[in-house]
Design an enzyme around this catalytic site. Structure first.
Site, PDB file in Angstrom:
ATOM      1  N   LYS A 196      93.917  91.940  67.498  1.00 32.74           N
ATOM      2  CA  LYS A 196      94.535  93.215  67.144  1.00 32.74           C
ATOM      3  C   LYS A 196      94.028  94.271  68.112  1.00 32.74           C
ATOM      4  O   LYS A 196      92.822  94.526  68.205  1.00 32.74           O
ATOM      5  CB  LYS A 196      94.159  93.577  65.706  1.00 32.74           C
ATOM      6  CG  LYS A 196      94.701  94.934  65.282  1.00 32.74           C
ATOM      7  CD  LYS A 196      94.412  95.193  63.820  1.00 32.74           C
ATOM      8  CE  LYS A 196      94.872  96.584  63.417  1.00 32.74           C
ATOM      9  NZ  LYS A 196      94.554  96.868  62.017  1.00 32.74           N
ATOM     10  N   LYS A 249      98.799  91.327  67.592  1.00 35.06           N
ATOM     11  CA  LYS A 249      99.367  92.610  67.184  1.00 35.06           C
ATOM     12  C   LYS A 249      98.961  93.695  68.158  1.00 35.06           C
ATOM     13  O   LYS A 249      97.777  93.764  68.488  1.00 35.06           O
ATOM     14  CB  LYS A 249      98.841  92.929  65.789  1.00 35.06           C
ATOM     15  CG  LYS A 249      99.254  94.275  65.269  1.00 35.06           C
ATOM     16  CD  LYS A 249      98.583  94.546  63.959  1.00 35.06           C
ATOM     17  CE  LYS A 249      98.908  95.962  63.554  1.00 35.06           C
ATOM     18  NZ  LYS A 249      98.083  96.442  62.510  1.00 35.06           N
TER      19      LYS A 249
HETATM   20  C1  PBG Z   1      95.111  98.520  58.959  1.00 38.37           C
HETATM   21  C2  PBG Z   1      96.384  98.256  59.658  1.00 38.37           C
HETATM   22  C3  PBG Z   1      97.072  99.022  60.641  1.00 38.37           C
HETATM   23  C4  PBG Z   1      98.297  98.368  60.860  1.00 38.37           C
HETATM   24  C5  PBG Z   1      98.303  97.238  60.054  1.00 38.37           C
HETATM   25  N1  PBG Z   1      97.102  97.171  59.335  1.00 38.37           N
HETATM   26  C6  PBG Z   1      96.755 100.305  61.274  1.00 38.37           C
HETATM   27  C7  PBG Z   1      95.630 100.490  62.178  1.00 38.37           C
HETATM   28  O1  PBG Z   1      94.902  99.565  62.520  1.00 38.37           O
HETATM   29  O2  PBG Z   1      95.438 101.655  62.526  1.00 38.37           O
HETATM   30  C8  PBG Z   1      99.363  98.835  61.790  1.00 38.37           C
HETATM   31  C9  PBG Z   1     100.743  98.368  61.463  1.00 38.37           C
HETATM   32  C10 PBG Z   1     101.846  99.068  62.162  1.00 38.37           C
HETATM   33  O3  PBG Z   1     101.663  99.947  63.025  1.00 38.37           O
HETATM   34  O4  PBG Z   1     102.985  98.726  61.836  1.00 38.37           O
HETATM   35  N2  PBG Z   1      93.960  98.441  59.719  1.00 38.37           N
END
Ligand code: PBG
Length: 327
Positions: A196, A249
């Site tokens: 991520k 992601k």
């Molecule tokens: C929680 C999380 C996030 C997203 C999914 N789980 C946000 C982040 O890390 O700031 C982002 C999902 C999206 O942008 O569609 N940590």
């Protein structure tokens, strides 16, 4: 090898029928996961301004949405909670009467066949907006693990079918696996947000979930967009810790990462087509600059072609509809 003029690749593109015959990549509604936001507020569902067509549901209104999602043949939902109260330790994330816990029970009661996956993180529940517990301005990795394990088990107790840790803490998959197993949930799989990235494409999500960090940024825990070899290490570690499904992601600016992970590992691979990717398509389509349906189907095909088995996308409902009228 024959060359032009004996060889003509256009022969394989000459009709819809032959194009279908040689098509290498398919997208099915069953491969899609639809993210859903559920808010503690009791008022009616509210549209998210930067994500037209995406709503914050109430525990009551989410049941109807879940029913329609299941009726469209979509593979699963991924739940995010928007609590009323936030605190230092994100305690609403692991409260038995928390908004996600109640939404899980409501959905499983109404649509038992729909797979319910939950996001396991603290950022939507902490008053500082970080994904873990603070120690000064640093995020304390190991103290956060205990809380993430509590969040995951509370979701499983409420009836979740799968948990998806997204905090990017080291050791989070192992901590959650152990906690689930200790509490009698050895059958509940983990989909880990393994690679991520610290991405600007999460902007609209943070508006939706009210989860923007109140100071600093997430670069001390989420990955640097420059790195791909490190993504392979993240995935390898999560698999070793017990992840059943791994995720990359965001998706679109990271298709090479999806490809690298799918070439290297045998685990089912998910890609998250995130909020900013959705918002860009919706904004351009609303201006009449692109055709929404064609664009979305092309994007989903590209993510599958790069190697993702599963796509988490806010377009899931529209895409499922479009895919079924194509057939
Ligand atoms: C929680 C999380 C996030 C997203 C999914 N789980 C946000 C982040 O890390 O700031 C982002 C999902 C999206 O942008 O569609 N940590």
């Amino acid at each position: 090898m024959p060359e032009f003029p004996q060889m003509r690749l256009r022969r394989l593109r000459d009709s819809e029928a032959i194009r279908r015959l040689v098509c290498e990549t398919e997208v099915n509604a069953g491969d899609l996961i639809c993210p859903l936001f559920v808010s503690q507020k009791r008022s009616a569902k509210q549209e998210i301004p930067s994500m037209p067509g995406v709503y914050r549901y109430t525990v009551d209104s989410i049941k109807r949405e879940a029913q329609e999602i299941a009726a469209n043949g979509i593979g699963a939902v991924l739940l995010f909670g928007v609590p009323d109260k936030k605190d230092k330790l994100g305690s609403a994330a692991y409260s038995h009467s928390g908004v996600v816990q109640r939404a899980i029970a409501a959905i499983k009661d109404k649509v038992p066949e729909l797979l319910v996956i939950t996001d396991v993180c603290l950022c939507g529940y902490t008053n500082h907006g970080h994904c873990g517990v603070l120690d000064g301005e640093r995020i304390d990795n190991d103290r956060t693990l205990e809380l993430l394990a509590k969040v995951a088990t509370s979701h499983a107790e409420a009836g979740a079918d799968m948990v998806a840790p997204s905090a990017m803490m080291d050791g989070q998959v192992k901590a959650i696996r152990e906690a689930l197993d200790d509490c009698g949930f050895s059958h509940i799989p983990i989909m880990s947000y393994a690679a991520k990235y610290a991405s600007a494409f999460y902007g609209p999500f943070r508006e939706a979930a009210g989860s923007a960090p109140q100071f600093g940024d997430r670069r001390s825990y989420q990955m640097d967009p420059s790195n791909v070899r490190q993504a392979l290490r993240e995935v390898e570690l999560d698999i070793a810790e017990g992840a059943d499904i791994v995720m990359v992601k965001p998706a679109l600016a990271y298709l090479d990462v999806i490809r690298a992970v799918s070439d290297r590992f045998e685990h089912p691979l998910a890609a998250y087509n995130v909020s900013g990717e959705y918002a860009m398509v919706k904004a351009a389509a609303a201006s009449g600059w692109i055709d929404e349906r064609q664009t979305v189907l092309e994007i989903l095909t590209a993510i599958r072609r790069a190697g993702a088995d599963i796509i988490i996308t806010y377009h899931a409902r529209d895409a499922a509809r479009w895919l079924s009228d194509k057939a």
